[in-house]
Design an enzyme around this catalytic site. Structure first.
Site, PDB file in Angstrom:
ATOM      1  N   CYS A  42       0.989  -1.273  -0.093  1.00 53.49           N
ATOM      2  CA  CYS A  42       0.196  -0.083   0.013  1.00 53.49           C
ATOM      3  C   CYS A  42       0.794   1.232  -0.096  1.00 53.49           C
ATOM      4  O   CYS A  42       2.157   1.008  -0.472  1.00 53.49           O
ATOM      5  CB  CYS A  42      -0.905  -0.052   1.254  1.00 53.49           C
ATOM      6  SG  CYS A  42      -0.131   0.079   2.804  1.00 53.49           S
TER       7      CYS A  42
ATOM      8  N   ARG B   4      -3.292  -0.503   5.439  1.00 54.21           N
ATOM      9  CA  ARG B   4      -3.961  -1.549   4.621  1.00 54.21           C
ATOM     10  C   ARG B   4      -3.143  -2.801   4.597  1.00 54.21           C
ATOM     11  O   ARG B   4      -3.393  -4.199   4.819  1.00 54.21           O
ATOM     12  CB  ARG B   4      -4.200  -1.160   3.121  1.00 54.21           C
ATOM     13  CG  ARG B   4      -5.455  -0.197   3.157  1.00 54.21           C
ATOM     14  CD  ARG B   4      -5.578   0.421   1.973  1.00 54.21           C
ATOM     15  NE  ARG B   4      -4.549   1.562   1.750  1.00 54.21           N
ATOM     16  CZ  ARG B   4      -4.181   2.216   0.627  1.00 54.21           C
ATOM     17  NH1 ARG B   4      -5.041   2.153  -0.479  1.00 54.21           N
ATOM     18  NH2 ARG B   4      -3.084   2.960   0.425  1.00 54.21           N
TER      19      ARG B   4
ATOM     20  N   ASP C  74      -8.075   3.892   0.701  1.00 54.41           N
ATOM     21  CA  ASP C  74      -7.306   4.232   1.968  1.00 54.41           C
ATOM     22  C   ASP C  74      -8.093   4.597   3.013  1.00 54.41           C
ATOM     23  O   ASP C  74      -8.902   5.562   2.992  1.00 54.41           O
ATOM     24  CB  ASP C  74      -6.314   5.209   1.486  1.00 54.41           C
ATOM     25  CG  ASP C  74      -5.399   5.979   2.541  1.00 54.41           C
ATOM     26  OD1 ASP C  74      -5.264   5.352   3.672  1.00 54.41           O
ATOM     27  OD2 ASP C  74      -4.714   6.851   2.102  1.00 54.41           O
TER      28      ASP C  74
HETATM   29  P1  4NP Z   1      -1.865   2.779   4.100  1.00 56.27           P
HETATM   30  O1  4NP Z   1      -2.409   4.253   4.644  1.00 56.27           O
HETATM   31  O2  4NP Z   1      -1.223   3.193   2.616  1.00 56.27           O
HETATM   32  O3  4NP Z   1      -3.044   1.871   4.028  1.00 56.27           O
HETATM   33  O4  4NP Z   1      -0.771   2.629   5.076  1.00 56.27           O
HETATM   34  C1  4NP Z   1      -1.938   5.540   4.711  1.00 56.27           C
HETATM   35  C2  4NP Z   1      -0.836   5.680   5.622  1.00 56.27           C
HETATM   36  C3  4NP Z   1      -0.081   6.806   5.787  1.00 56.27           C
HETATM   37  C4  4NP Z   1      -0.683   7.948   5.006  1.00 56.27           C
HETATM   38  C5  4NP Z   1      -1.588   7.720   3.904  1.00 56.27           C
HETATM   39  C6  4NP Z   1      -2.150   6.546   3.739  1.00 56.27           C
HETATM   40  N1  4NP Z   1      -0.042   9.285   5.143  1.00 56.27           N
HETATM   41  O5  4NP Z   1      -0.556  10.242   4.469  1.00 56.27           O
HETATM   42  O6  4NP Z   1       0.872   9.263   6.079  1.00 56.27           O
END
Ligand code: 4NP
Length: 171
Positions: free
Chosen positions: A22, A28, A136
């Site tokens: 991800c 995720r 997300d």
């Molecule tokens: P992930 O979610 O891609 O599912 O781990 C996110 C985690 C951090 C951020 C965005 C999405 N961020 O902007 O820091």
């Protein structure tokens, strides 16, 4: 020497290496890693990574940890890491959560063999949820994580079933 023999035996016994990807590797893909591991025997290696290094070394988001724990899966000790070009050699299947992750991982591929390992998780599972992406949940409340959990559980179930059928046919 004995350790080397054990390592060689371990590596020979591995059926497949799966990488979940991800953006941040804190929401995720850690959930996807924990869920997929819970559905496969130990000769399948399951890991996860992000396309950015912003959260490198951090444990998964508390909301992912809490949601996984609700269903008996412990992801609390996972550590975020960014994907590397070497991952494209090491892993057999690389499942991306959304189209942006897919595009970024494909851009790392140096040949057709590496390119062929990369897919969108929902497509690999033959599921047509919304846009085919795992949304997300980072900016959502715990409800968003609950929805993502069920989406991932359904997708991982389908993929695990396919992988286990293929393993049985090849043995
Ligand atoms: P992930 O979610 O891609 O599912 O781990 C996110 C985690 C951090 C951020 C965005 C999405 N961020 O902007 O820091």
């Amino acid at each position: 020497m004995f350790e080397e023999i054990l390592l060689i035996k371990f590596l020979n016994d591995i059926e497949m290496k799966i990488l979940m990807v991800c953006l941040g590797n804190i929401c995720r893909s850690p959930l996807a890693e924990g869920i997929m591991r819970s559905k496969l025997p130990e000769d399948f290696i399951v890991d996860s990574a992000g396309t950015i290094d912003m959260h490198q070394g951090s444990n998964p988001d508390k909301r992912s940890v809490k949601t996984a724990a609700k269903y008996g899966i412990d992801i609390s000790k996972q550590l975020s890491r960014p994907i590397t070009t070497e991952d494209l050699n090491q892993f057999d299947k690389i499942y991306c959560m959304d189209l942006s992750n897919l595009k970024n991982v494909i851009s790392l591929a140096q040949n057709e063999d590496q390119r062929s390992k990369i897919s969108l998780l929902m497509e690999a599972a033959d599921l047509n949820h919304a846009s085919g992406e795992v949304p997300d949940p980072y900016w959502d409340g715990i409800d968003g994580f609950e929805k993502v959990y069920h989406q991932l559980d359904e997708a991982c179930e389908k993929i695990a079933e396919k992988l286990l059928i293929s393993k049985a046919q090849n043995s």
